[in-house]
Write a protein that holds these residues in place. Structure first.
Motif, PDB file in Angstrom:
ATOM      1  N   LYS A 240       0.858  -1.172   0.000  1.00 28.69           N
ATOM      2  CA  LYS A 240       0.000   0.000   0.000  1.00 28.69           C
ATOM      3  C   LYS A 240       0.900   1.230   0.000  1.00 28.69           C
ATOM      4  O   LYS A 240       1.851   1.310   0.778  1.00 28.69           O
ATOM      5  N   LEU A 241       0.586   2.197  -0.861  1.00 23.52           N
ATOM      6  CA  LEU A 241       1.401   3.402  -0.997  1.00 23.52           C
ATOM      7  C   LEU A 241       0.729   4.584  -0.319  1.00 23.52           C
ATOM      8  O   LEU A 241      -0.475   4.794  -0.451  1.00 23.52           O
ATOM      9  N   LEU A 242       1.525   5.365   0.409  1.00 28.51           N
ATOM     10  CA  LEU A 242       1.058   6.615   1.001  1.00 28.51           C
ATOM     11  C   LEU A 242       2.051   7.713   0.650  1.00 28.51           C
ATOM     12  O   LEU A 242       3.163   7.735   1.187  1.00 28.51           O
ATOM     13  N   PRO A 243       1.695   8.641  -0.265  1.00 33.88           N
ATOM     14  CA  PRO A 243       2.607   9.742  -0.582  1.00 33.88           C
ATOM     15  C   PRO A 243       2.784  10.660   0.630  1.00 33.88           C
ATOM     16  O   PRO A 243       1.799  11.095   1.238  1.00 33.88           O
ATOM     17  N   LEU A 244       4.032  10.956   0.964  1.00 28.08           N
ATOM     18  CA  LEU A 244       4.316  11.900   2.042  1.00 28.08           C
ATOM     19  C   LEU A 244       4.369  13.323   1.516  1.00 28.08           C
ATOM     20  O   LEU A 244       3.935  14.268   2.171  1.00 28.08           O
ATOM     21  N   VAL A 252       3.996   0.128   2.337  1.00 26.24           N
ATOM     22  CA  VAL A 252       3.774  -0.664   3.550  1.00 26.24           C
ATOM     23  C   VAL A 252       2.959  -1.896   3.196  1.00 26.24           C
ATOM     24  O   VAL A 252       2.061  -1.844   2.343  1.00 26.24           O
ATOM     25  N   GLY A 253       3.253  -3.014   3.859  1.00 25.78           N
ATOM     26  CA  GLY A 253       2.494  -4.238   3.636  1.00 25.78           C
ATOM     27  C   GLY A 253       3.006  -5.358   4.511  1.00 25.78           C
ATOM     28  O   GLY A 253       3.679  -5.135   5.523  1.00 25.78           O
ATOM     29  N   ASN A 254       2.712  -6.584   4.112  1.00 26.37           N
ATOM     30  CA  ASN A 254       3.167  -7.753   4.852  1.00 26.37           C
ATOM     31  C   ASN A 254       4.103  -8.584   3.996  1.00 26.37           C
ATOM     32  O   ASN A 254       4.115  -8.467   2.772  1.00 26.37           O
ATOM     33  N   TYR A 255       4.902  -9.428   4.634  1.00 25.25           N
ATOM     34  CA  TYR A 255       5.904 -10.220   3.919  1.00 25.25           C
ATOM     35  C   TYR A 255       5.968 -11.628   4.475  1.00 25.25           C
ATOM     36  O   TYR A 255       5.496 -11.919   5.575  1.00 25.25           O
ATOM     37  N   SER A 256       6.557 -12.518   3.672  1.00 19.41           N
ATOM     38  CA  SER A 256       6.834 -13.884   4.110  1.00 19.41           C
ATOM     39  C   SER A 256       8.307 -14.172   3.847  1.00 19.41           C
ATOM     40  O   SER A 256       9.017 -13.370   3.244  1.00 19.41           O
ATOM     41  N   ASN A 257       8.745 -15.340   4.278  1.00 17.80           N
ATOM     42  CA  ASN A 257      10.138 -15.732   4.069  1.00 17.80           C
ATOM     43  C   ASN A 257      10.282 -16.851   3.047  1.00 17.80           C
ATOM     44  O   ASN A 257      11.390 -17.331   2.806  1.00 17.80           O
ATOM     45  N   THR A 260       5.304 -17.498  -0.058  1.00 14.46           N
ATOM     46  CA  THR A 260       3.949 -17.993   0.159  1.00 14.46           C
ATOM     47  C   THR A 260       3.076 -16.832   0.616  1.00 14.46           C
ATOM     48  O   THR A 260       3.576 -15.773   0.993  1.00 14.46           O
ATOM     49  N   PRO A 261       1.742 -17.011   0.624  1.00 14.39           N
ATOM     50  CA  PRO A 261       0.853 -15.951   1.115  1.00 14.39           C
ATOM     51  C   PRO A 261       0.756 -15.884   2.630  1.00 14.39           C
ATOM     52  O   PRO A 261      -0.043 -15.100   3.153  1.00 14.39           O
ATOM     53  N   TYR A 262       1.571 -16.678   3.334  1.00 14.51           N
ATOM     54  CA  TYR A 262       1.512 -16.700   4.795  1.00 14.51           C
ATOM     55  C   TYR A 262       2.523 -15.705   5.364  1.00 14.51           C
ATOM     56  O   TYR A 262       3.718 -15.790   5.090  1.00 14.51           O
ATOM     57  N   SER A 263       2.032 -14.792   6.175  1.00 13.07           N
ATOM     58  CA  SER A 263       2.842 -13.664   6.620  1.00 13.07           C
ATOM     59  C   SER A 263       3.752 -14.015   7.791  1.00 13.07           C
ATOM     60  O   SER A 263       3.369 -14.747   8.708  1.00 13.07           O
ATOM     61  N   GLN A 264       4.944 -13.431   7.732  1.00  9.88           N
ATOM     62  CA  GLN A 264       5.902 -13.524   8.814  1.00  9.88           C
ATOM     63  C   GLN A 264       5.944 -12.225   9.615  1.00  9.88           C
ATOM     64  O   GLN A 264       6.356 -12.210  10.756  1.00  9.88           O
ATOM     65  N   GLY A 265       5.512 -11.130   8.995  1.00  8.50           N
ATOM     66  CA  GLY A 265       5.531  -9.834   9.660  1.00  8.50           C
ATOM     67  C   GLY A 265       5.106  -8.749   8.698  1.00  8.50           C
ATOM     68  O   GLY A 265       4.505  -9.015   7.646  1.00  8.50           O
ATOM     69  N   VAL A 266       5.416  -7.495   9.042  1.00 13.49           N
ATOM     70  CA  VAL A 266       5.084  -6.347   8.197  1.00 13.49           C
ATOM     71  C   VAL A 266       6.370  -5.608   7.850  1.00 13.49           C
ATOM     72  O   VAL A 266       7.390  -5.737   8.533  1.00 13.49           O
ATOM     73  N   TYR A 267       6.307  -4.845   6.764  1.00 13.22           N
ATOM     74  CA  TYR A 267       7.483  -4.091   6.328  1.00 13.22           C
ATOM     75  C   TYR A 267       7.063  -2.669   5.993  1.00 13.22           C
ATOM     76  O   TYR A 267       5.875  -2.373   5.770  1.00 13.22           O
ATOM     77  N   ILE A 268       8.030  -1.771   5.948  1.00 15.54           N
ATOM     78  CA  ILE A 268       7.795  -0.403   5.506  1.00 15.54           C
ATOM     79  C   ILE A 268       9.044   0.075   4.783  1.00 15.54           C
ATOM     80  O   ILE A 268      10.165  -0.143   5.240  1.00 15.54           O
ATOM     81  N   SER A 269       8.840   0.696   3.619  1.00 18.13           N
ATOM     82  CA  SER A 269       9.962   1.118   2.785  1.00 18.13           C
ATOM     83  C   SER A 269       9.712   2.531   2.276  1.00 18.13           C
ATOM     84  O   SER A 269       8.580   2.889   1.947  1.00 18.13           O
ATOM     85  N   ASP A 342      -6.427   0.014   3.824  1.00 16.19           N
ATOM     86  CA  ASP A 342      -5.746   1.185   3.282  1.00 16.19           C
ATOM     87  C   ASP A 342      -5.062   1.945   4.414  1.00 16.19           C
ATOM     88  O   ASP A 342      -5.556   1.975   5.556  1.00 16.19           O
ATOM     89  N   LEU A 343      -3.933   2.553   4.100  1.00 16.54           N
ATOM     90  CA  LEU A 343      -3.153   3.247   5.121  1.00 16.54           C
ATOM     91  C   LEU A 343      -3.880   4.497   5.599  1.00 16.54           C
ATOM     92  O   LEU A 343      -4.558   5.184   4.835  1.00 16.54           O
ATOM     93  N   ILE A 344      -3.725   4.807   6.882  1.00 13.21           N
ATOM     94  CA  ILE A 344      -4.364   5.964   7.495  1.00 13.21           C
ATOM     95  C   ILE A 344      -3.292   6.999   7.821  1.00 13.21           C
ATOM     96  O   ILE A 344      -2.410   6.737   8.643  1.00 13.21           O
ATOM     97  N   PRO A 345      -3.313   8.169   7.194  1.00  8.97           N
ATOM     98  CA  PRO A 345      -2.327   9.210   7.533  1.00  8.97           C
ATOM     99  C   PRO A 345      -2.543   9.712   8.957  1.00  8.97           C
ATOM    100  O   PRO A 345      -3.675   9.853   9.428  1.00  8.97           O
ATOM    101  N   THR A 346      -1.460   9.976   9.659  1.00 11.72           N
ATOM    102  CA  THR A 346      -1.503  10.551  10.995  1.00 11.72           C
ATOM    103  C   THR A 346      -0.534  11.722  11.054  1.00 11.72           C
ATOM    104  O   THR A 346       0.257  11.946  10.134  1.00 11.72           O
ATOM    105  N   GLU A 347      -0.574  12.465  12.159  1.00 13.73           N
ATOM    106  CA  GLU A 347       0.354  13.579  12.320  1.00 13.73           C
ATOM    107  C   GLU A 347       1.788  13.085  12.376  1.00 13.73           C
ATOM    108  O   GLU A 347       2.708  13.746  11.890  1.00 13.73           O
ATOM    109  N   GLU A 348       1.998  11.916  12.983  1.00 15.85           N
ATOM    110  CA  GLU A 348       3.354  11.381  13.083  1.00 15.85           C
ATOM    111  C   GLU A 348       3.828  10.778  11.769  1.00 15.85           C
ATOM    112  O   GLU A 348       5.010  10.832  11.447  1.00 15.85           O
ATOM    113  N   GLY A 349       2.918  10.164  11.029  1.00 17.36           N
ATOM    114  CA  GLY A 349       3.270   9.481   9.784  1.00 17.36           C
ATOM    115  C   GLY A 349       2.087   8.731   9.227  1.00 17.36           C
ATOM    116  O   GLY A 349       1.320   9.238   8.423  1.00 17.36           O
TER     117      GLY A 349
END
Length: 538
Positions: A240-244, A252-257, A260-269, A342-349
């Motif tokens: 999911k993309l959020l323009p700053l 931002v999204g989820n990832y596996s190792n 597979t479609p089974y998640s190991q955690g979340v990532y942000i780039s 969908d990502l929710i913008p906040t004051e922090e990020g």
């Protein structure tokens, strides 16, 4: 008769003044009668302070294809503003819908050929236009987005990804370049209305190496920039993309190792936005950029509250097991399926919200070849376990996390069940179940209001709900929710049969600010509990 409810999720994040205490009360109710001789599908689309749109796809009981659309727009008090109808031509079948600020779009197509039609409904007055044309290829369509006067249809043809742009001006279509290759799957399409850009996300597997790619196109369909995120160690499942700002976005999204479609955690780039003059080399070719910005991978075990949905003893055993494996230098393989909002913008990020689910299966045994038996296993829906949320700053650093257990919640269709109200550091989470609204208030990493239940069955004194099904909830505007679904209602001392309706309740979230005095806070909590109990007795 089969009835279905499809909820629109185009406007589900509401900004309001939300303190730690919240009381939910049904205030206005709307009932739409059910036609027993037809097969109807209901779509409910919140429009914020402009009200709500209800779309009924009416169909013949003996035919699976709908025959017409009935659109009804209501104001915030659920008073009807206008009604519009559109007869669906027999050779067209509705496929997908999407909404922009001023219009609702429905994509329709003829079966097994390239002919399509896009219906555009003006949300202000109910006027309609239709645009008919031919696609370049008889593709399967899984994604549908509209930017200004161009529709973007994403899907596959002969197991390869295809995205086609369809212009409302000249009714022509063309294939976006750079996508139609082997071993690639279309993941997501997002449009940036402010910058007039289209982002197409794909994932690919090459010799056990999974690669996630974001291609950015201009409004006219020119490929501006390609960003590859290598999957040597981590395979990205969703994005999911959020323009700053004009220069940078967060992915931002989820990832596996293990691809597979089974998640190991979340990532942000952090990735640089596409600006055409900077994304072309000296020869004028589009640049392919390997993402060099820092990508943070956050294992579920690193989240402080991810396992709060478990019972205390089970959670403690899980945490102890994770600690032992970490001391031994071993990784824990998680296998969670996530529905990422969908990502929710906040004051922090930004804030990431996701629901954890798993498919439900049921088996059927039947005789085969005399005494032998055969076992048939089929999927009958989805069961949810919990939702979790993470707060990030604009640099992509994790600030806090929390979770909400959603036990015993299941759905035939996979869609977002948990709705969110947020302001500052406080967040209200709510979801419907069996005619009740379940809520919890969190503030950063702390739960400041434990999970509670509120009745949604506000009827006349001599009426009662026999059953309630397909209950859905939508965050609406200024502390208000929309609750809807199907109900059968009986009337006391009446020989008339129970009536079946599609209901919409306006649910008001009454918010109060707790004082610093602990006794005052306790009194406010007790008062809210008494009010809730009283509403259930009625």
């Amino acid at each position: 008769m089969i009835r279905r409810l499809a909820i629109g999720f185009w406007c589900w994040m509401v900004v309001a003044t939300v303190p730690a205490l919240a009381q939910f009360e049904p205030s206005v109710r709307l009932e739409l009668p059910i036609n027993q001789s037809s097969e109807d599908v209901f779509d409910v689309t919140p429009l914020g302070e402009r009200g709500v749109l209800v779309n009924v796809r009416q169909g013949d009981y003996y035919s699976s294809a709908p025959t017409k659309f009935v659109f009804k727009r209501y104001d915030t008090n659920l008073k009807e503003l206008w009604t519009a109808e559109y007869k669906i031509e027999s050779y067209y079948e509705p496929v997908r819908s999407c909404r922009t600020e001023h219009y609702l779009y429905w994509l329709m197509r003829e079966d097994e050929n390239e002919k399509v039609a896009v219906l555009r409904l003006n949300l202000e007055d109910g006027s309609m236009e239709s645009f008919k044309g031919d696609l370049v290829t008889p593709m399967e369509v899984f994604h549908f987005k509209v930017l200004d006067n161009i529709a973007y249809l994403g899907g596959s043809y002969r197991s390869r990804p295809v995205v086609v742009s369809f212009s409302f001006f000249d009714l022509t279509s063309k294939v976006l370049p750079g996508l139609y290759t082997n071993h690639v799957q279309l993941n997501n399409i997002e449009v940036d209305e402010q910058r007039r850009l289209v982002h197409v996300m794909t994932d690919a597997t090459h010799q056990r190496n999974c690669e996630f790619t974001v291609r950015t196109y201009s409004y006219e369909g020119k490929l501006l920039r390609t960003v590859n995120l290598d999957g040597n160690e981590h395979s990205l499942i969703s994005g999911k993309l959020l323009p700053l700002n004009d220069e940078e976005s967060l992915l931002v999204g989820n990832y596996s190792n293990d691809c597979t479609p089974y998640s190991q955690g979340v990532y942000i780039s952090r990735i640089r936005n596409a600006v055409a003059p900077l994304d072309v080399d000296k020869e004028g070719n589009n640049m392919v950029v390997t993402n060099t910005e820092e990508t943070r991978y956050i294992d579920f075990s690193e989240l402080q509250n991810f396992f709060n949905y478990m019972k205390p003893k089970r959670q403690q055993k899980m945490l102890e097991r994770l600690a032992r494996r970490k001391d031994q230098g071993k990784d824990t393989k998680f296998r969670y399926r996530l529905l990422v909002h969908d990502l929710i913008p906040t004051e922090e990020g930004l804030m990431l919200v996701a629901e954890v689910y798993y498919p439900q299966y049921r088996g059927t045994t039947y005789p085969f070849m005399g005494s032998a038996r055969s076992f048939d296993r089929y999927q009958e829906g989805y069961r949810y376990t919990h939702a979790f949320l993470c707060g990030f700053d604009k640099k992509g650093r994790l600030l806090w996390d929390n979770s909400l257990p959603i036990p015993d919640l299941s759905s035939y269709d996979l869609h977002q069940m948990v709705q969110v109200l947020r302001t500052g550091n406080a967040t209200v989470l709510a979801y419907p179940h069996d005619g009740e609204l379940h809520s919890e208030v969190v503030e950063d990493g702390k739960v400041v209001r434990e999970r509670e239940k509120y009745s949604l069955k506000k009827l006349a004194e001599n009426e009662k709900v026999v059953y309630s099904e397909n209950d859905q909830l939508e965050a609406w505007y200024d502390g208000h929710f929309l609750a809807c679904g199907f109900q059968k209602i009986s009337t006391d001392r009446s020989l008339a049969p129970p009536r079946e309706v599609f209901y919409i309740n306006k649910v008001t979230c009454n918010l109060s600010t707790p004082t610093d005095d602990p006794s005052s806070r306790s009194e406010a909590v007790d008062k809210a509990s008494r009010k809730t109990s009283g509403s259930k007795q009625r």
